[in-house]
Each structure stands twice: as C-alpha cells, then as structure tokens.
Design a protein around this motif. Structure first.
Motif, mmCIF file in Angstrom:
data_model
loop_
_atom_site.group_PDB
_atom_site.id
_atom_site.type_symbol
_atom_site.label_atom_id
_atom_site.label_comp_id
_atom_site.label_asym_id
_atom_site.label_seq_id
_atom_site.Cartn_x
_atom_site.Cartn_y
_atom_site.Cartn_z
ATOM 1 N N UNK A 187 -11.268 3.853 -1.915
ATOM 2 C CA UNK A 187 -10.325 3.685 -3.026
ATOM 3 C C UNK A 187 -9.043 3.105 -2.408
ATOM 4 N N UNK A 188 -8.338 2.295 -3.131
ATOM 5 C CA UNK A 188 -7.160 1.638 -2.532
ATOM 6 C C UNK A 188 -5.883 2.302 -3.061
ATOM 7 N N UNK A 189 -5.205 3.046 -2.184
ATOM 8 C CA UNK A 189 -4.041 3.818 -2.639
ATOM 9 C C UNK A 189 -2.821 2.925 -2.907
ATOM 10 N N UNK A 215 0.833 -1.210 0.000
ATOM 11 C CA UNK A 215 0.000 0.000 0.000
ATOM 12 C C UNK A 215 0.864 1.254 0.000
ATOM 13 N N UNK A 216 0.355 2.280 -0.663
ATOM 14 C CA UNK A 216 1.058 3.560 -0.688
ATOM 15 C C UNK A 216 1.324 4.052 0.741
ATOM 16 N N UNK A 275 -3.154 1.278 -9.099
ATOM 17 C CA UNK A 275 -4.528 1.802 -9.105
ATOM 18 C C UNK A 275 -4.532 3.265 -9.540
ATOM 19 N N UNK A 276 -3.500 3.994 -9.091
ATOM 20 C CA UNK A 276 -3.400 5.401 -9.484
ATOM 21 C C UNK A 276 -3.240 5.506 -11.000
ATOM 22 N N UNK A 286 -11.903 -2.665 -13.966
ATOM 23 C CA UNK A 286 -12.517 -2.137 -12.740
ATOM 24 C C UNK A 286 -11.455 -1.587 -11.797
ATOM 25 N N UNK A 287 -11.720 -0.400 -11.266
ATOM 26 C CA UNK A 287 -10.855 0.147 -10.214
ATOM 27 C C UNK A 287 -11.179 -0.603 -8.920
#
Ligand code: FAD
Ligand code: UDP
Length: 733
Positions: free
Chosen positions: A672-674, A526-527, A678-679, A606-607
């Motif tokens: 939203x999953x950072x 994860x970010x 995904x970005x 899909x995001x």
C-alpha cells in the motif's frame, strides 16, 4: 509421536549415564523414520552431584542453542529433571506425571520438593491414571487424567497367526508371561509360589532388572527371566503365551500405577491375571478376560480359570473397550491442552459452537487469502471456536508473500523477497511458536555507495567509511550529524524526516534514489512513516532491527503455515480466486485479506499499490555477498536490493541463490502506498465496509496498511478476540 513432530521438533533429554571421558557430552539417538531425537547426557563418573547438575544445565543449554530453539515447551516426566532445566525460558511447562516416583525404592530425598516446585510452575499437569489423578488433583487447577492407551494394530499382530518368538520354543506350554521392568513392584514371592504350585506351566518374565540383581531372583526351574526385549518384538512374545500376568506386589510403589500393558495384553488376544492394582480393578476388573487375584493360591486358580477361557466368549467385550481407546485421541486432547497452555492469553468468552445439524451453509466462514492474516484467523476460528473454515487463495500456495520454497538447486528461497521476522511482542511470538521452532537471526544490511559497502541504517561505521573519518564515540558521531542536519519544524513527508536528521547529502546518498525506485515517487510525496522506519544511529550497532525477538522459522515460513492450517475444520482451496466462488454463498460470513478496493469492484477508484518483479538466480559459488541484503540506493541501478538467502536460513550448500528486486507499478499488489490522498480513498472503502457486517477486512491489503508480518499477526489475533465478543456469529445466522 510423529504428529507432534510435524508441528515441532522433539528432543528427549534422557537421564544421564556416567562415562569414562573427562568432559560431559551429548549422545544423539535419532528415532528411525521420525524427526524425534533422544539426547543422552554423559557425565564423568567421578563427578559429584553439584558438578553433575551444573553440567546437565550446560548440556541442556547447548542443545537448545545448537538447534536454534527459543522458548521451548518443556515437558517433564520426572521432577528430577526440573532442577537443571527450570532456568530455561519456556513457552509452557508440562508435567506429565506417570507415577508417584517418591514412593519408589531409592527415591532421591529432594524428589518431593522438586515435584512441588514443578507443579507450582507447570502450566498443565497430566496424570497417567485415575488413582494418581485422585491423589494430585488438589495440587493444580489445570490437571487432567490420561490413562494408558494402546496401539491396537501393533499388538493385534499376536492374534493373527504371528510366529512366536524363537526363544519360547524350548519352553513347554502352557506359557504364562509378563513383560515390563522387574523391580520392587513385582511380587517375586508370589511368582515363586505359583511356579512351584504348577511345575507343568512355564512362567516367563521379559524385561530389565532394576534396583535388584540376578541373585535376588527366585530359582525355580519353570520360572524364566529372559531379559529386556524391544517394543517391536513384544507381539511375538504375546503370540506364544496363553495367559498374560501382572504379578504386582501391593505396596506403596504400586499404589498409583496404571499399567500400560493391560490393554496391550488384551489387544494381543491374551486373558490377563493381575493382583488387585486399583486402576486395573477399576478400569478392567469387570471384563471376563481380566481375573483379579491376591494370594498365591488365588493367583494360581485365576490362571487356571484364564487358561480355560474361550476367546470367542470374552473378546467382543474387550474389543468394544479397546475401540474407544487410541493414542490419536490422547494426542488430540493433550495437544489442545498444551496449545492452550502456550497461548496463555486465550480469551474466556468463546464463540457459540454451531451444531452441524443447524448449519445452513457449507462453512461458517470463508476466508480469502492464505497469508498471515487469513491463516491466523483460520487457525483461531477452527481450533479455538470449532468453526468450519474455507480458506481460499488465488495463488497455488499458502503463506502469502512470506511463501518460501526450495528452488531447483535445493536452496530455501523466499519467492516474494526477503522476509525477516522481528517483533517486540511476546504474545505474538508465543502464538507463532505453536507452529514453528525458531532460528535466531539478526538482520544486517549494507548499502552500495560507489565501490564501498557501508552499514545501513546509517551508523558511526557508515560515517567513518564514507567520509574517511575516525569518529570514536557516540557523541562525536552525534556532533557530526548535527553539523549536517537541516532542522525542519513540521515533519510531514519522508524527505523531511531524513533531511531533518542527517541533511541533504546523506539523504541523497541513501534515500532519494532508493525511494524513487522503490515507490515510483519522490520521498517528498510520501508520508513520513515510510522513511521513519529507518533510524539513524551514532553507535556501531549495525543490526537492521532492534526488536527483542529476531528469528526465522526453523523450517521456513511455508512449513509454519502448513502446521498452522493442519486442522480438520479447515478446507484449503488454493489456486481459487474469491471472485469465482463468491456467488455460491458458501458461508454466512467472509473475512477478506485481499485488496479492499477489489472486493468492492473499485467503485471509488483503484487504490494504488506498488509492485515488484523478482529475478531469482542460483550461482555456482558458496557465498555471493557478506550479508543477506545489499541495498543499491543509486537511481541509475535498476534494482533496489540483492538478497542472498543462505544468510537468512543458515543453510549449508555448495551453491547459493540470490534475488534482485525491480520495483514496478503493475503486478501483484505488494505495498500500500502511504500518502494522504490514498489514505482518504481508503477511508471511503473502510466506511463502506462498515455497512457490510457480513464481511470483515484484515491484513496489509485488506486494511491498506504498510504492516510488517508481526503487526499483521497482532491485527488478526485482535480481530479474532473482537469476533468472540460479538454476537453476530450466533447459530444459524
Ligand atoms: P499477504 O501475505 O499479501 O496475503 C494475502 C493473500 O491474499 C495473498 O496470498 C493473495 O494471493 C490472496 N488474495 C488476494 N486477493 C484474493 C482473491 N480475490 N482471491 C483469493 N486470494 C486472494 N514483513 C516483515 O515483518 N519482515 C520483512 O522482512 C518483510 N519483508 C517484506 C518484503 C517484501 C518484498 C514484501 C512485499 C513484504 C515484506 N513484509 C515483511 C511484509 C509482509 O509480507 C506482510 O506484512 C505480510 O505478508 C502481510 O500478510 P497478509 O496476510 O496481510 O497479506
Ligand atoms: N529506504 C531507503 N534506502 C534504504 C533503505 C530504505 O531509501 O537503503 C527507504 C525506502 O523508502 C524504503 C523505506 O525506507 O521503502 C522503508 O525501508 P524498509 O527496509 O523498512 O522497507 P521494507 O522493504 O521492509 O518494506
């Protein structure tokens, strides 16, 4: 008044009354059937002016504190109240100037100075009549005139066969009456002379005496002073009168008056005789039903003429005039001006207003999603730019994820998990405060580690409790953490951030399991932004947030949203998915606050969003846990946290409601999953959105950002400001 209450709580801080008690106190007088409360300060009668002012200031502070009021709108009817209220941090100051009080008998010497100071500080000034407006208009740049209006239905009861008040029966007709305060503004000599000239008339004066005593009143058999009556009973007095009187003295105290009773008398169907008060002459002098007379002889003759009038001859003109007046109208105009005063940062450039004749679509804008993003934009566009808005949400309620409601036990709970409002932005608080009062609340969280409950974020107390230490200074705690931290040169992931600060052991205890459960990912995937939200502290401050403003909407989020959306220009379509109305082209423009990938049919894939399942329970006990939220970082426990809502809301109840959160992959998109991939995917959708100027994307799902509520409000307000300067919403576009 009730409509104001719908939007905010109203407290009338009244003039003080002396008391025999030894301490000052507040007396509450709620207005039956409304949420308006009159609060009467009571001050020991032997206290001098300085003691009184200090006490009034203290009582006002107590009132605000007791009701969780922060940044109120202060609304002054008298500058005398400004002295002890000017320290209050108000979101706006309104001076509602009803009279030139400085011209009244026994006016305190400091009144003029205080008024000058109040006008200087006021954001908006209202005057109760035209003469007063003319006298004051040079003193403020945001000053408006609101002559009296009238509740026609209330006074028209007198026209509709209402039985006259019982105490009139003994008084022979014709009856000529006045109601109002009886003080130096009334021409008692004129009254006496009229009464003596026509002993066959009954002259009736209803109202309290002020600054004069019974001995000052003329004694004439057919001149009757009945004392004060309630507003509710006035129509019954009017029902028994043939002529209504305004026997005002023409002096300094009456130079600027604009008597509310004029339209009330007329609504009751009674002709009026008045001395030449400037505002009465200007506003009503042309009506047949209003006779103006100066001397006792003229006044008597005018009363005779009024008695001879036939209602059919004068009422149509009067009713035409009354039809244009209403308190609702006054309310709407005042409400807009106060709203603008609150929102001091209102943009100057406004959207071109679409005239309905030129509208090609049913609405100017369709807004998808009634959460913070969609609701703030609906409100701004409707109230500030006169745009017709259709706001739809596929859920059957407003407020998005911040939705709260009373559960079966009557306890206010958050359906989608605990929402705590916190921000450092005054502008955002100022804006939201138009729709809610606040209850100060500082959030505290404990983490469950074995059978210990320790503060989260990690602070000195956490370290002492966990390791049975006795670190007593910040420096000692800092040193302890430094001995455990594992410095990392480039911080990229959520794991890096924590290990770098507190080392692997504390990372595992508090972050690893929790994050794996919450996100379905290891912190290393994860970010760094995710765990960077949680600080580490060396002091004993155990608050979850350190923002300057931390509070809960006094009556809950849903109530705040309902106030925000209560506008004629907004149509709400709840339980309606945008997909079902998209083809209907209801507006030339769309604002979409749902998931951006869904809008574009997931065409790039899909995001990912993280979801949650909630288990809500009501327990037969008053308290379940010592703070609102207890986190369970242990990966073996299936939920991440338990929330007990009464801590958030301050509600008192013999039961308590809690909720467990079980993170999951499927379900409503909450987070939203950072993470970088995904970005990158989001960027593809954002570029596509740029090619579609007819739709804009706002909010946590619309812009795929892990935003808090205040950030979403800020984003929506900024988006609105940008729309203002663009030209793409021109008429008919
Ligand atoms: P939302 O509130 O998600 O609103 C979007 C709305 O759009 C939804 O109601 C949805 O039903 C609707 N919608 C979507 N697609 C469609 C469609 N096709 N048709 C019709 N309607 C559609 N923030 C804080 O500041 N403090 C907190 O303590 C806090 N706690 C949180 C706890 C949880 C469990 C969660 C999930 C979030 C929390 N947040 C908190 C974040 C906060 O919820 C968000 O910042 C805020 O609600 C975002 O507002 P929004 O309008 O962007 O989105
Ligand atoms: N976090 C954690 N342990 C905790 C609290 C938070 O590991 O006890 C991590 C977790 O990854 C979480 C993130 O920090 O998602 C941010 O926490 P925050 O409370 O800000 O999340 P919110 O619930 O407000 O989205």
């Amino acid at each position: 008044m009730q409509r104001f209450v719908g939007e905010r709580q109203v407290y009338f801080f009244e003039e003080y009354i002396p008391t025999d008690h030894h301490l000052p106190y507040l007396e509450y007088h709620p207005f039956a059937g409304t949420d308006v409360i009159a609060v009467r300060p009571r001050i020991p009668h032997w206290w001098d002016e300085a003691q009184r002012e200090t006490a009034l200031r203290g009582l006002l502070d107590t009132l605000l504190r007791l009701h969780g009021v922060s940044k109120p709108v202060l609304w002054f009817y008298s500058p005398m109240m400004f002295g002890f209220a000017k320290h209050v941090d108000a979101v706006a100051i309104v001076y509602d100037c009803m009279d030139e009080l400085a011209n009244f008998r026994f006016a305190p010497p400091q009144l003029k100075t205080l008024e000058a100071e109040l006008i200087d500080r006021a954001d908006v000034v209202f005057t109760g009549g035209e003469s007063l407006f003319a006298a004051k208009r040079g003193q403020h740049d945001n000053i408006h005139v609101f002559p009296s209006s009238v509740d026609v239905a209330h006074f028209a009861q007198a026209r509709k066969g209402m039985a006259p008040a019982g105490d009139l029966n003994a008084l022979p007709g014709p009856r000529l009456g006045f109601y109002g305060v009886i003080d130096e503004r009334i021409d008692l000599e004129l009254l006496e002379k009229v009464a003596r000239a026509r002993p066959d008339w009954s002259l009736i004066m209803v109202g309290p005496l002020a600054k004069i005593g019974p001995d000052d009143l003329p004694r004439v058999p057919n001149l009757h002073f009945l004392g004060q009556r309630n507003y509710a009973d006035l129509p019954a007095y009017l029902a028994g009168w043939d002529v209504a009187l305004m026997p005002f003295a023409i002096n300094e105290a009456t130079r600027f008056i604009s008597p509310t009773k004029t339209p009330e008398y007329l609504a009751a169907g009674i002709p009026v005789v008045s001395t030449p008060i400037a505002d009465v002459v200007a506003a009503y002098g042309a009506l047949d039903a209003v006779n103006i007379a100066r001397t006792p002889a003229e006044f008597t003759a005018a009363c005779e003429a009024a008695l001879a009038l036939k209602p059919g001859d004068w009422q149509p003109a009067v009713d035409g005039k009354l039809a244009a007046m209403s308190w609702d109208k006054t309310f709407d105009q005042m409400s807009r001006l106060v709203g603008e005063a609150i929102c001091g940062d209102r943009p100057v450039i406004r959207l071109p207003v679409m005239r309905s004749s030129k509208r090609r679509s049913a609405y100017d804008v369709v807004i998808v999603g009634a959460g913070f993003a969609g609701s703030v934009l609906s409100e701004r566009l409707a109230a500030d730019s006169d745009q017709r808005v259709l706001l739809c949400d596929r859920r059957n309620h407003v407020a998005g994820n911040a939705y709260d409601k009373h559960d079966a036990a009557g306890i206010l709970v958050h359906q989608y998990g605990p929402h705590i409002f916190h921000t450092n932005s005054d502008a955002i608080v100022t804006y939201l405060s138009r729709f809610t009062a606040w209850r100060p609340y500082e959030h505290r969280v404990l983490a469950a580690v074995g059978d210990k409950r320790v503060p989260m974020p990690i602070n000195r107390t956490t370290l002492n409790a966990l390791y049975s230490l006795d670190l007593s200074t910040d420096a000692e705690a800092e040193e302890f953490l430094r001995s455990r931290a594992e410095p990392i040169a480039e911080l990229r992931t959520s794991k890096d951030v924590v290990i770098n600060q507190v080392g692997a052991e504390l990372y595992r205890t508090f972050f690893e399991g929790y994050t794996r459960k919450q996100w379905g990912l290891d912190p290393s995937q994860l970010d760094k932004a995710v765990t960077s939200r949680i600080p580490t502290r060396c002091n004993e401050d155990d608050r979850y947030f350190l923002d300057t403003f931390q509070a809960m909407p006094l009556h809950g989020y849903t109530a705040m949203f309902e106030n925000m959306l209560d506008h004629d220009n907004i149509d709400l379509a709840l339980g309606v998915d945008y997909a079902d109305i998209r083809a209907e082209n209801l507006a030339p423009r769309t604002i979409y606050t749902g998931p951006i990938d869904e809008y574009f049919g997931h065409r790039f894939g899909a995001l990912p969003y993280r979801s949650l399942a909630f288990r809500h329970e009501t327990l037969d006990q008053r308290r379940f846990q010592p703070v609102a939220v207890v986190n369970y970082p242990d990966e073996a426990v299936p939920y991440t946290r338990i929330t007990e809502y009464k801590h958030l809301t301050g509600q008192v109840h013999r039961q308590t409601s809690i909720s467990y959160e079980f993170p999951q992959a499927d379900g409503d998109p909450y987070y939203p999953i950072p993470r970088p991939e995904n970005a990158a995917l989001y960027k593809q959708y954002a570029d596509l959105a740029d090619a579609h100027p007819e739709v804009s994307f706002v909010g946590r799902l619309g812009t795929y950002r892990y935003y808090n509520m205040d950030q979403v409000v800020g984003q929506a307000l900024a988006h609105y400001r940008r729309m203002n300067v663009s030209t793409d919403m021109a008429v008919g576009s």
